[in-house]
Scaffold this motif. Structure first.
Motif, PDB file in Angstrom:
ATOM      1  N   ASP A 112       0.858  -1.189   0.000  1.00 35.59           N
ATOM      2  CA  ASP A 112       0.000   0.000   0.000  1.00 35.59           C
ATOM      3  C   ASP A 112       0.887   1.230   0.000  1.00 35.59           C
ATOM      4  O   ASP A 112       1.591   1.515   0.975  1.00 35.59           O
ATOM      5  CB  ASP A 112      -0.896  -0.011   1.238  1.00 35.59           C
ATOM      6  CG  ASP A 112      -1.890   1.147   1.255  1.00 35.59           C
ATOM      7  OD1 ASP A 112      -1.815   2.012   0.365  1.00 35.59           O
ATOM      8  OD2 ASP A 112      -2.727   1.186   2.184  1.00 35.59           O
TER       9      ASP A 112
ATOM     10  N   ASP B 243       1.045   4.032   2.825  1.00 37.33           N
ATOM     11  CA  ASP B 243       1.561   3.629   4.137  1.00 37.33           C
ATOM     12  C   ASP B 243       3.085   3.664   4.079  1.00 37.33           C
ATOM     13  O   ASP B 243       3.719   2.723   3.596  1.00 37.33           O
ATOM     14  CB  ASP B 243       1.051   2.232   4.489  1.00 37.33           C
ATOM     15  CG  ASP B 243       1.455   1.757   5.876  1.00 37.33           C
ATOM     16  OD1 ASP B 243       2.381   2.356   6.471  1.00 37.33           O
ATOM     17  OD2 ASP B 243       0.858   0.786   6.370  1.00 37.33           O
TER      18      ASP B 243
ATOM     19  N   ALA C 115       4.816   0.585   5.538  1.00 39.01           N
ATOM     20  CA  ALA C 115       4.726  -0.623   4.726  1.00 39.01           C
ATOM     21  C   ALA C 115       5.716  -0.573   3.569  1.00 39.01           C
ATOM     22  O   ALA C 115       6.393  -1.568   3.261  1.00 39.01           O
ATOM     23  CB  ALA C 115       3.302  -0.799   4.206  1.00 39.01           C
TER      24      ALA C 115
ATOM     25  N   ARG D 150      -6.697   8.907   1.387  1.00 34.31           N
ATOM     26  CA  ARG D 150      -5.431   8.275   0.997  1.00 34.31           C
ATOM     27  C   ARG D 150      -4.340   9.339   0.846  1.00 34.31           C
ATOM     28  O   ARG D 150      -3.778   9.554  -0.225  1.00 34.31           O
ATOM     29  CB  ARG D 150      -5.606   7.469  -0.296  1.00 34.31           C
ATOM     30  CG  ARG D 150      -6.459   6.226  -0.071  1.00 34.31           C
ATOM     31  CD  ARG D 150      -6.606   5.374  -1.310  1.00 34.31           C
ATOM     32  NE  ARG D 150      -5.355   4.883  -1.872  1.00 34.31           N
ATOM     33  CZ  ARG D 150      -4.617   3.902  -1.352  1.00 34.31           C
ATOM     34  NH1 ARG D 150      -4.986   3.320  -0.214  1.00 34.31           N
ATOM     35  NH2 ARG D 150      -3.515   3.507  -1.950  1.00 34.31           N
TER      36      ARG D 150
ATOM     37  N   CYS E 226      -0.742  10.092   2.337  1.00 37.83           N
ATOM     38  CA  CYS E 226       0.336   9.461   3.098  1.00 37.83           C
ATOM     39  C   CYS E 226       0.854  10.361   4.214  1.00 37.83           C
ATOM     40  O   CYS E 226       1.295   9.871   5.268  1.00 37.83           O
ATOM     41  CB  CYS E 226       1.473   9.036   2.179  1.00 37.83           C
ATOM     42  SG  CYS E 226       2.237  10.368   1.226  1.00 37.83           S
TER      43      CYS E 226
ATOM     44  N   ILE F 278      -1.729  10.198   7.091  1.00 35.73           N
ATOM     45  CA  ILE F 278      -1.627   8.881   7.724  1.00 35.73           C
ATOM     46  C   ILE F 278      -0.354   8.790   8.565  1.00 35.73           C
ATOM     47  O   ILE F 278      -0.366   8.271   9.688  1.00 35.73           O
ATOM     48  CB  ILE F 278      -1.667   7.781   6.646  1.00 35.73           C
ATOM     49  CG1 ILE F 278      -3.053   7.758   5.992  1.00 35.73           C
ATOM     50  CG2 ILE F 278      -1.321   6.420   7.233  1.00 35.73           C
ATOM     51  CD1 ILE F 278      -3.130   6.908   4.735  1.00 35.73           C
ATOM     52  N   PHE F 279       0.743   9.299   8.049  1.00 33.97           N
ATOM     53  CA  PHE F 279       2.010   9.284   8.790  1.00 33.97           C
ATOM     54  C   PHE F 279       1.872  10.076  10.084  1.00 33.97           C
ATOM     55  O   PHE F 279       2.269   9.609  11.167  1.00 33.97           O
ATOM     56  CB  PHE F 279       3.123   9.865   7.922  1.00 33.97           C
ATOM     57  CG  PHE F 279       4.489   9.860   8.552  1.00 33.97           C
ATOM     58  CD1 PHE F 279       5.377   8.821   8.306  1.00 33.97           C
ATOM     59  CD2 PHE F 279       4.897  10.891   9.396  1.00 33.97           C
ATOM     60  CE1 PHE F 279       6.650   8.816   8.878  1.00 33.97           C
ATOM     61  CE2 PHE F 279       6.154  10.888   9.975  1.00 33.97           C
ATOM     62  CZ  PHE F 279       7.032   9.850   9.718  1.00 33.97           C
TER      63      PHE F 279
ATOM     64  N   ARG G  83      -0.213   8.179  12.673  1.00 32.88           N
ATOM     65  CA  ARG G  83       0.411   6.987  13.245  1.00 32.88           C
ATOM     66  C   ARG G  83       1.545   7.330  14.207  1.00 32.88           C
ATOM     67  O   ARG G  83       1.667   6.723  15.267  1.00 32.88           O
ATOM     68  CB  ARG G  83       0.908   6.070  12.132  1.00 32.88           C
ATOM     69  CG  ARG G  83      -0.255   5.461  11.338  1.00 32.88           C
ATOM     70  CD  ARG G  83       0.213   4.406  10.374  1.00 32.88           C
ATOM     71  NE  ARG G  83       0.790   3.265  11.071  1.00 32.88           N
ATOM     72  CZ  ARG G  83       1.353   2.228  10.444  1.00 32.88           C
ATOM     73  NH1 ARG G  83       1.418   2.218   9.116  1.00 32.88           N
ATOM     74  NH2 ARG G  83       1.857   1.238  11.124  1.00 32.88           N
TER      75      ARG G  83
END
Length: 325
Positions: A208, A211, A214, A266, A268, A271-272, A275
């Motif tokens: 993905d 991510d 990942a 979506r 990144c 999302i970063f 997290r």
């Protein structure tokens, strides 16, 4: 995931690189509207975790070959942002003295073999660099960044076959944004991309692309395998493309709802941030400080590029052919 065990400094480096790519591309998009940038640009916004997740594993001696959508790869490999912006504006202070422009930025001193206007043009170059390392007994690796459209090119297929036969230390990073120009990849790419590599006996990982962790983990496996002399790996990275194919693309083959959802769900960078915040690895103030630093960097790059001189006419025929003697 192992990526979550990166040091605080490495996490900040990763975020800074991704934020630099995003702000660089957003600013180039805005500057294109002025008419002062010659030619077209193909923007990398949305795909930052791919370039950074891979290039964080690379050393200055490693090489990458890029695509027409190459700004993000350049920044992730350490190319100078001021020089890149000047190059896009066609100025003498550009990395390639204003002669390459957006699609041909290269900096061999950084191991950046060049962006490439030829779809599938990068894999043979990466194989050449990998073969050089193998013959010289070095531990260098090469990465061929391509898009989903290039997976159907003969240059890519032949390079993958050659790399597997000779066990070259090369990674094929297929950044699949779902479209080859305006055509959905589902119309033109038969089967699964990873299975094309597996049919050759090559290691292949689907990941993905929004991510970062990942991508970083998968790239770490691929780079380690290459350095051990165990041959190539294909990474199939599914990643969004925020802008149209190029600067003049009306992008009407995607609905407004699709594009809104892509940026909302979506991203990144979002999302970063979430997290590392949830894991208490970085404070929001740390990330905000990076944002401010990068904004100043991009503002300065644009100002310098606009104020830089045009290439002199007496350099028109220089840097055209290589002289070996």
């Amino acid at each position: 995931m192992t990526g979550m065990q990166l040091s605080r400094d490495k996490l900040l480096e990763a975020y800074r690189m991704m934020r630099t790519i995003r702000m660089f591309e957003d600013r180039v998009s805005a500057e294109m509207a002025s008419g002062d940038i010659p030619g077209n640009t193909h923007l990398y916004a949305g795909q930052e975790a791919s370039a950074v997740g891979i290039c964080l594993h690379l050393t200055p001696d490693d090489h990458i070959a890029s695509t027409h959508r190459g700004h993000g790869h350049c920044i992730a490999k350490g190319c100078d942002v001021d020089g890149m912006m000047a190059e896009i504006f066609g100025k003498e202070s550009g990395i390639c003295r204003g002669k390459g422009g957006s699609m041909h930025i290269a900096d061999l001193s950084k191991g950046m073999l060049g962006a490439n206007g030829i779809v599938g043009g990068g894999p043979p170059l990466a194989c050449g660099a990998a073969l050089t390392a193998q013959v010289l007994g070095r531990s260098d690796v090469s990465v061929a960044f391509t898009g989903d459209g290039a997976i159907n090119q003969g240059t890519t297929a032949e390079s993958m076959n050659l790399a597997q036969v000779w066990k070259l230390p090369v990674i094929f990073a297929v950044e699949d944004n779902g479209f080859g120009e305006a055509t959905a990849s589902s119309f033109v790419v038969a089967g699964e991309i990873v299975k094309r590599a597996e049919a050759l006996g090559m290691a292949a990982i689907k990941v993905d692309g929004v991510d970062f962790f990942a991508v970083h983990d998968a790239a770490g496996e691929a780079v380690a395998r290459a350095r051990r002399g165990e041959g190539p790996t294909l990474l199939h990275i599914e990643t969004p493309r925020y802008y149209g194919h190029f600067s003049g693309d009306p992008d009407n083959y995607r609905t407004a709802e699709e594009k809104l959802a892509m940026r909302r769900d979506r991203d990144c960078l979002t999302i970063f941030r979430r997290r590392v915040g949830e894991a208490q690895l970085l404070a929001e103030s740390d990330l905000n400080a990076v944002d401010a630093e990068v904004q100043a960097l991009i503002d300065g790059a644009v100002k310098a590029a606009r104020g830089a001189p045009q290439p002199s006419l007496d350099t028109l025929t220089t840097d055209v052919y290589v002289r070996y003697a």
